[in-house]
Design a protein around this motif. Structure first.
Motif, mmCIF file in Angstrom:
data_model
loop_
_atom_site.group_PDB
_atom_site.id
_atom_site.type_symbol
_atom_site.label_atom_id
_atom_site.label_comp_id
_atom_site.label_asym_id
_atom_site.label_seq_id
_atom_site.Cartn_x
_atom_site.Cartn_y
_atom_site.Cartn_z
ATOM 1 N N LYS A 38 1.850 -2.160 0.823
ATOM 2 C CA LYS A 38 0.544 -1.739 -0.542
ATOM 3 C C LYS A 38 2.250 -2.241 -1.638
ATOM 4 O O LYS A 38 1.184 -3.091 -2.638
ATOM 5 N N ARG A 43 -3.261 -6.476 2.219
ATOM 6 C CA ARG A 43 -4.727 -5.230 2.400
ATOM 7 C C ARG A 43 -4.872 -4.198 3.034
ATOM 8 O O ARG A 43 -5.571 -3.105 3.010
ATOM 9 N N PRO A 73 -9.835 -5.864 6.382
ATOM 10 C CA PRO A 73 -10.460 -5.891 4.702
ATOM 11 C C PRO A 73 -10.097 -7.549 4.448
ATOM 12 O O PRO A 73 -9.814 -7.239 3.007
ATOM 13 N N SER A 75 -6.317 -8.623 6.115
ATOM 14 C CA SER A 75 -5.239 -8.460 6.186
ATOM 15 C C SER A 75 -4.408 -9.595 7.109
ATOM 16 O O SER A 75 -3.711 -10.673 6.386
ATOM 17 N N GLN A 78 -5.137 -12.546 4.738
ATOM 18 C CA GLN A 78 -3.995 -12.804 3.819
ATOM 19 C C GLN A 78 -2.711 -13.792 4.347
ATOM 20 O O GLN A 78 -2.506 -14.648 3.571
ATOM 21 N N ALA A 105 -14.040 -8.208 -0.406
ATOM 22 C CA ALA A 105 -13.786 -9.010 -1.977
ATOM 23 C C ALA A 105 -13.038 -10.787 -0.812
ATOM 24 O O ALA A 105 -12.670 -11.050 -0.533
ATOM 25 N N LEU A 107 -10.851 -13.798 -1.289
ATOM 26 C CA LEU A 107 -9.374 -13.997 -1.025
ATOM 27 C C LEU A 107 -9.637 -15.652 -1.485
ATOM 28 O O LEU A 107 -10.060 -16.700 -1.287
ATOM 29 N N LYS A 285 -2.465 2.247 -5.872
ATOM 30 C CA LYS A 285 -3.416 2.596 -5.525
ATOM 31 C C LYS A 285 -3.775 1.647 -4.514
ATOM 32 O O LYS A 285 -3.184 0.465 -3.920
ATOM 33 N N VAL A 287 -4.385 -1.512 -2.223
ATOM 34 C CA VAL A 287 -4.560 -3.304 -3.040
ATOM 35 C C VAL A 287 -6.231 -4.280 -3.018
ATOM 36 O O VAL A 287 -5.975 -4.105 -3.904
ATOM 37 N N GLN A 288 -6.812 -2.790 -2.347
ATOM 38 C CA GLN A 288 -8.247 -4.021 -2.112
ATOM 39 C C GLN A 288 -8.899 -2.631 -2.166
ATOM 40 O O GLN A 288 -8.748 -2.462 -0.357
ATOM 41 N N GLY A 289 -9.503 -1.815 -2.600
ATOM 42 C CA GLY A 289 -10.781 -0.776 -2.197
ATOM 43 C C GLY A 289 -11.936 -1.247 -1.531
ATOM 44 O O GLY A 289 -12.250 -2.616 -1.713
ATOM 45 N N ILE A 291 -15.820 -2.713 -0.710
ATOM 46 C CA ILE A 291 -16.791 -2.699 -1.204
ATOM 47 C C ILE A 291 -17.834 -1.676 -1.418
ATOM 48 O O ILE A 291 -18.368 -1.253 -2.953
#
Length: 317
Positions: A38, A43, A73, A75, A78, A105, A107, A285, A287-289, A291
């Motif tokens: 985080k 992610r 998700p 990571s 990334q 989501a 990137l 929070k 990093v990416q909730g 969808i």
């Protein structure tokens, strides 16, 4: 007034909803890799697993084309994005194709493909993004929803890895690398044998950020060398070897096992004290909730009184 069994039922239903809120403040906040992910903008904590494997094997050195299977998700995508941008030279273009059945989501710098890795069309689409060229590395951090029945989980994970290997034979250049999650079980040596057919160098690795209590590990396959005259085919199962060959010899292969990451660093199985000095612990929070998270529909049901209705029906019975 509700009886004790009725109150227990209401409490259990409410707890089921509360569990679905835990992305922001759960017991995982004591997991140092969860917190670091985080704080550093990853992610998921699994980003550290790929970084520690790369630190040991230098898999991403000079890589400019990569495929991330079962990417959500995102990571690992990334990590690939960060490293490939560092690797590219003037005039070169770094390309990353992330594939998953679920929507992910966006990137920056990552081409996202929502598809099934067991289909020929998915392999063809990945190749099309590379303009006819092949990827330097294929990674796969995918895993099935575990059932708790270890033999079944290990078998399903092995089949997922073989599906990833099958699509890898379509998209990976000779000499490339393949990294995938495995569940170590009693028949894992058969899987090693299948991988050795395509990769002369196969190593089982356990990153420091992977909990010792977990049976997961990561198989690192280097120097892709397919058998002579081998033609990739998504329509047939990939080399489902029996335990013994026709001459009665064992098909099992033993490969090296390596622990990756700083052994004096953070231990993923330890519970570290929260940094509460002074101002107190600050909740971060995700990093990416997700969808389309299941808990979103659960929240809506709770607001509409769905769970109260279920309790009433149960009491009425």
């Amino acid at each position: 007034m509700a009886s004790q069994p009725e109150r227990n039922l209401i409490q259990s239903l409410e707890s089921a909803v509360v569990v679905m809120y835990l992305g922001k403040s759960s017991k995982d906040k004591r997991d140092v890799y969860y917190r670091l992910a985080k704080e550093q903008g990853w992610r998921a904590r699994s980003a550290f697993k790929l970084m520690q494997v790369d630190e040991e094997f230098s898999l991403l050195e000079g890589v400019t084309k990569a495929v991330d299977l079962c990417a959500a998700p995102g990571s690992w995508s990334q990590v690939l994005s960060k490293r490939l941008v560092e690797n590219k030279k003037e005039g070169q273009e770094a390309k990353i194709v992330a594939v998953d059945l679920q929507a992910m989501a966006p990137l920056p710098g990552v081409i996202q493909l929502q598809g099934d890795i067991t289909k020929q069309s998915t392999a063809d689409q990945i190749i099309s993004y590379f303009d006819g060229e092949k990827a330097d590395i294929v990674v796969c951090d995918g895993a099935p929803d575990v059932t708790g029945l270890h033999d079944m989980d290990e078998y399903i994970q092995a089949q997922l890895l073989l599906a990833a290997l099958n699509i890898t034979t379509h998209v990976l250049r000779p000499g490339g690398s393949f990294v995938a999650k495995i569940f170590r079980g009693k028949d894992i040596t058969l899987l090693y044998t299948q991988l050795k057919i395509f990769f002369p160098n196969v190593t089982c690795s356990k990153p420091r950020s992977s909990r010792n209590s977990s049976i997961e590990a990561f198989i690192v396959c280097q120097d892709y060398t397919p058998p002579k005259d081998y033609v990739p085919n998504m329509g047939t199962p990939l080399l489902d070897l029996p335990p013994m060959d026709e001459q009665g010899r064992s098909n099992r292969t033993i490969v090296p096992f390596i622990a990756c990451g700083d052994l004096c660093g953070f231990d993923s199985d330890m519970t570290y004290a929260l940094p509460v000095a002074g101002e107190g612990y600050k909740l971060l929070k995700p990093v990416q909730g997700p969808i389309t998270a299941p808990y979103l529909s659960a929240i809506q049901k709770k607001r509409k009184g769905f769970f109260n209705e279920q309790v009433s029906k149960k009491i009425g019975q």
